[in-house]
Each structure stands twice: as C-alpha cells, then as structure tokens.
Design a protein around this motif. Structure first.
Motif, PDB file in Angstrom:
ATOM      1  N   ALA A  15      12.106  37.651  18.285  1.00 30.48           N
ATOM      2  CA  ALA A  15      13.192  38.133  17.435  1.00 30.48           C
ATOM      3  C   ALA A  15      13.621  39.539  17.865  1.00 30.48           C
ATOM      4  CB  ALA A  15      12.779  38.121  15.966  1.00 30.48           C
ATOM      5  N   SER A  16      12.661  40.379  18.225  1.00 28.48           N
ATOM      6  CA  SER A  16      12.992  41.734  18.695  1.00 28.48           C
ATOM      7  C   SER A  16      13.650  41.692  20.068  1.00 28.48           C
ATOM      8  CB  SER A  16      11.738  42.604  18.736  1.00 28.48           C
ATOM      9  OG  SER A  16      11.249  42.813  17.434  1.00 28.48           O
ATOM     10  N   VAL A  17      13.183  40.792  20.930  1.00 29.24           N
ATOM     11  CA  VAL A  17      13.815  40.619  22.243  1.00 29.24           C
ATOM     12  C   VAL A  17      15.265  40.223  22.045  1.00 29.24           C
ATOM     13  CG1 VAL A  17      13.834  39.213  24.339  1.00 29.24           C
ATOM     14  CG2 VAL A  17      11.659  40.028  23.396  1.00 29.24           C
ATOM     15  N   ARG A  18      15.488  39.242  21.180  1.00 27.79           N
ATOM     16  CA  ARG A  18      16.836  38.774  20.886  1.00 27.79           C
ATOM     17  C   ARG A  18      17.717  39.909  20.349  1.00 27.79           C
ATOM     18  NH1 ARG A  18      18.428  34.004  20.221  1.00 27.79           N
ATOM     19  NH2 ARG A  18      16.360  33.152  19.774  1.00 27.79           N
ATOM     20  N   ALA A  19      17.176  40.670  19.409  1.00 22.88           N
ATOM     21  CA  ALA A  19      17.946  41.772  18.820  1.00 22.88           C
ATOM     22  C   ALA A  19      18.378  42.783  19.878  1.00 22.88           C
ATOM     23  CB  ALA A  19      17.126  42.461  17.726  1.00 22.88           C
ATOM     24  N   ALA A  20      17.475  43.117  20.785  1.00 22.55           N
ATOM     25  CA  ALA A  20      17.800  44.096  21.830  1.00 22.55           C
ATOM     26  C   ALA A  20      18.907  43.569  22.740  1.00 22.55           C
ATOM     27  CB  ALA A  20      16.556  44.429  22.648  1.00 22.55           C
ATOM     28  N   LEU A  21      18.780  42.319  23.186  1.00 24.20           N
ATOM     29  CA  LEU A  21      19.771  41.749  24.103  1.00 24.20           C
ATOM     30  C   LEU A  21      21.114  41.503  23.412  1.00 24.20           C
ATOM     31  CD1 LEU A  21      17.399  39.309  25.994  1.00 24.20           C
ATOM     32  CD2 LEU A  21      18.440  41.400  26.908  1.00 24.20           C
ATOM     33  N   GLU A  22      21.080  40.994  22.190  1.00 17.82           N
ATOM     34  CA  GLU A  22      22.330  40.727  21.476  1.00 17.82           C
ATOM     35  C   GLU A  22      23.078  42.018  21.151  1.00 17.82           C
ATOM     36  OE1 GLU A  22      21.348  38.252  18.118  1.00 17.82           O
ATOM     37  OE2 GLU A  22      21.313  36.431  19.360  1.00 17.82           O
ATOM     38  N   THR A  23      22.355  43.077  20.827  1.00 14.53           N
ATOM     39  CA  THR A  23      23.000  44.367  20.554  1.00 14.53           C
ATOM     40  C   THR A  23      23.702  44.884  21.800  1.00 14.53           C
ATOM     41  OG1 THR A  23      21.401  44.897  18.836  1.00 14.53           O
ATOM     42  CG2 THR A  23      22.594  46.752  19.818  1.00 14.53           C
ATOM     43  N   ALA A  24      23.058  44.746  22.952  1.00 17.40           N
ATOM     44  CA  ALA A  24      23.678  45.191  24.210  1.00 17.40           C
ATOM     45  C   ALA A  24      24.923  44.366  24.518  1.00 17.40           C
ATOM     46  CB  ALA A  24      22.675  45.100  25.359  1.00 17.40           C
ATOM     47  N   LEU A  25      24.844  43.051  24.324  1.00 18.20           N
ATOM     48  CA  LEU A  25      26.005  42.195  24.588  1.00 18.20           C
ATOM     49  C   LEU A  25      27.157  42.533  23.647  1.00 18.20           C
ATOM     50  CD1 LEU A  25      27.156  39.786  26.212  1.00 18.20           C
ATOM     51  CD2 LEU A  25      26.282  38.304  24.374  1.00 18.20           C
ATOM     52  N   ALA A  26      26.853  42.755  22.382  1.00 18.38           N
ATOM     53  CA  ALA A  26      27.886  43.083  21.400  1.00 18.38           C
ATOM     54  C   ALA A  26      28.543  44.434  21.683  1.00 18.38           C
ATOM     55  CB  ALA A  26      27.294  43.084  19.993  1.00 18.38           C
ATOM     56  N   GLY A  27      27.846  45.304  22.418  1.00 19.13           N
ATOM     57  CA  GLY A  27      28.374  46.632  22.724  1.00 19.13           C
ATOM     58  C   GLY A  27      29.314  46.680  23.910  1.00 19.13           C
TER      59      GLY A  27
END
Length: 135
Positions: free
Chosen positions: A4-16
């Motif tokens: 879940a933390s891995v996902r959060a880190a990658l999704e935040t970068a993609l959304a940025g």
C-alpha cells in the motif's frame, strides 16, 4: 513494509506529472470521456527479494501505466506522454510514502501499442521498482 505504501509513493509521483491526465486507479470507479485521453495505472508485484537471512526483504515489481488515446489521432501524443513518464520515473529516481522508499531500477520500458475494446490506441509503459523500508 506494505505494498500500500509502495502504491501510494508511485501513484503520487504519477499524479504529479504536468500536464495532468485523467487516471483510472486500481479498483476505483472510472468512466472515460469519449475523445479524451486517460491513463490506467496498476502495480504488478513480483517475488520479494530476500537479500539476507532474517525477516527483512525488499518489495519488487513493476508499475504499469497504460496510456489510452482516441483512435485515428496518430501515436505522437501518446509517445509524448510516455516521454513525460520516463522523465519522472528515470532510473535512480526515488519516491517515499508510509516509511517506504521506492527506487526505480531501470529506464521505463515503452511496450508495443495495442487497441483496447473501445478502439482506443493504448501505449503501455512499464516501470520496474524495488522498495525498502526507510532507515
């Protein structure tokens, strides 16, 4: 460590990434707008890496971003977006969330294009990662 933390880190970068692009996140309601591009993002985990004896491990896998573009518009816009993804997730880039650091272990791979069930041009981009608990 959690995926879940891995996902959060990658999704935040993609959304940025700018300019923003509508995103179909995993297991969330999403209705594409006809004639408008969007991206679909999923985490594909691999077997964890156990580099030493004990309970510690590193999560591994790839972050798959599929770019969906309207049909009959040519590939240029999709490849331009793929280049933005490569610029964000360059080899050596790191992203953090929830006490986990995610490392991009290689230049993202742009895979062969395909059509989806709606006739859209789909260009997949695969980002290999390795994640470890922050120390």
């Amino acid at each position: 460590m959690s995926l879940a933390s891995v996902r959060a880190a990658l999704e935040t970068a993609l959304a940025g990434i700018s300019p923003p692009l509508s995103t179909a996140w995993e297991n969330t309601a999403f209705t594409p707008v006809v004639g408008t591009p969007y991206q679909r993002a999923v985490i594909v985990p691999a077997a964890p890496a156990n580099d030493e004896i004990g309970r510690t491990y590193n999560e591994r896998g790839f972050f798959q971003v599929s770019l969906h573009y309207p049909p009959d518009a040519g590939p240029a816009a999709a490849y331009a977006r793929a280049d933005l993804i490569r610029a964000t997730f360059y080899r050596g880039a790191t992203f953090t969330a929830g006490g986990v650091t995610v490392h991009v272990v290689g230049t993202p791979t742009i895979l062969p294009p395909q059509d989806d069930d709606q006739g859209r041009y789909v260009l997949p981009v695969s980002i290999n990662f390795r994640a470890s608990a922050q120390t």
